[in-house]
Design a protein around this motif. Structure first.
Motif, PDB file in Angstrom:
ATOM      1  N   GLY A 161       0.808  -1.215   0.000  1.00 61.44           N
ATOM      2  CA  GLY A 161       0.000   0.000   0.000  1.00 61.44           C
ATOM      3  C   GLY A 161       0.841   1.264   0.000  1.00 61.44           C
ATOM      4  O   GLY A 161       0.301   2.368  -0.020  1.00 61.44           O
ATOM      5  N   VAL A 218      -9.126  -4.723  -1.353  1.00 65.11           N
ATOM      6  CA  VAL A 218      -8.623  -3.501  -1.978  1.00 65.11           C
ATOM      7  C   VAL A 218      -9.824  -2.616  -2.291  1.00 65.11           C
ATOM      8  O   VAL A 218     -10.913  -3.114  -2.590  1.00 65.11           O
ATOM      9  N   CYS A 230     -11.501  -5.303 -10.524  1.00 63.28           N
ATOM     10  CA  CYS A 230     -10.238  -5.380  -9.809  1.00 63.28           C
ATOM     11  C   CYS A 230      -9.468  -6.591 -10.332  1.00 63.28           C
ATOM     12  O   CYS A 230     -10.052  -7.538 -10.861  1.00 63.28           O
ATOM     13  N   ARG A 276      -5.692  -0.430   0.334  1.00 63.20           N
ATOM     14  CA  ARG A 276      -5.856  -1.857   0.617  1.00 63.20           C
ATOM     15  C   ARG A 276      -5.751  -2.105   2.105  1.00 63.20           C
ATOM     16  O   ARG A 276      -5.114  -1.341   2.842  1.00 63.20           O
TER      17      ARG A 276
END
Length: 124
Positions: A55, A79, A96, A72
């Protein structure tokens, strides 16, 4: 095996906000980069945002910079994509995806695992 399930899409007026979530199964999530892509009607799937495994590093398409935020939570295997100041041109199915190690972040070819997508519709 990796499974990705998106949620949070819907209909919103221009200027509004939505938060998409992507819940992942499998043991590789916390060590994998993730991405969000979208496909508008009649167009190719395009890159929206990506985040590295921790992240700590993110990147965005120029069209969404300053409006969208990817994040996330590795403890929750999830996420997120926070979308603010939405525009009608943001209307698309949002996906995603989990990136393959060392693969390109900006092309769908770098992501072997995909969710089923969630529809976002922005009315003017």
């Amino acid at each position: 095996q990796v499974q990705l399930v998106e949620s949070g899409g819907g209909l919103v007026q221009a200027g509004g906000s939505l938060r998409l979530s992507c819940a992942a199964s499998g043991r590789t999530f916390s060590s994998s980069a993730m991405g969000w892509f979208r496909r508008a009607p009649g167009k190719e799937r395009e890159f929206v945002a990506t985040i590295n495994w921790s992240g700590g590093s993110t990147d965005y398409a120029e069209s969404v910079k300053g409006r969208f935020t990817i994040s996330r939570d590795n403890a929750k295997n999830t996420v997120y994509l926070q979308m603010n100041s939405l525009k009608p041109e943001d209307t698309a199915v949002y996906y995603c995806a989990q990136r393959q190690s060392s693969a390109t972040a900006y092309s769908p070819s770098g992501y072997p695992y995909w969710g089923q997508g969630t529809q976002v519709t922005v009315s003017s």
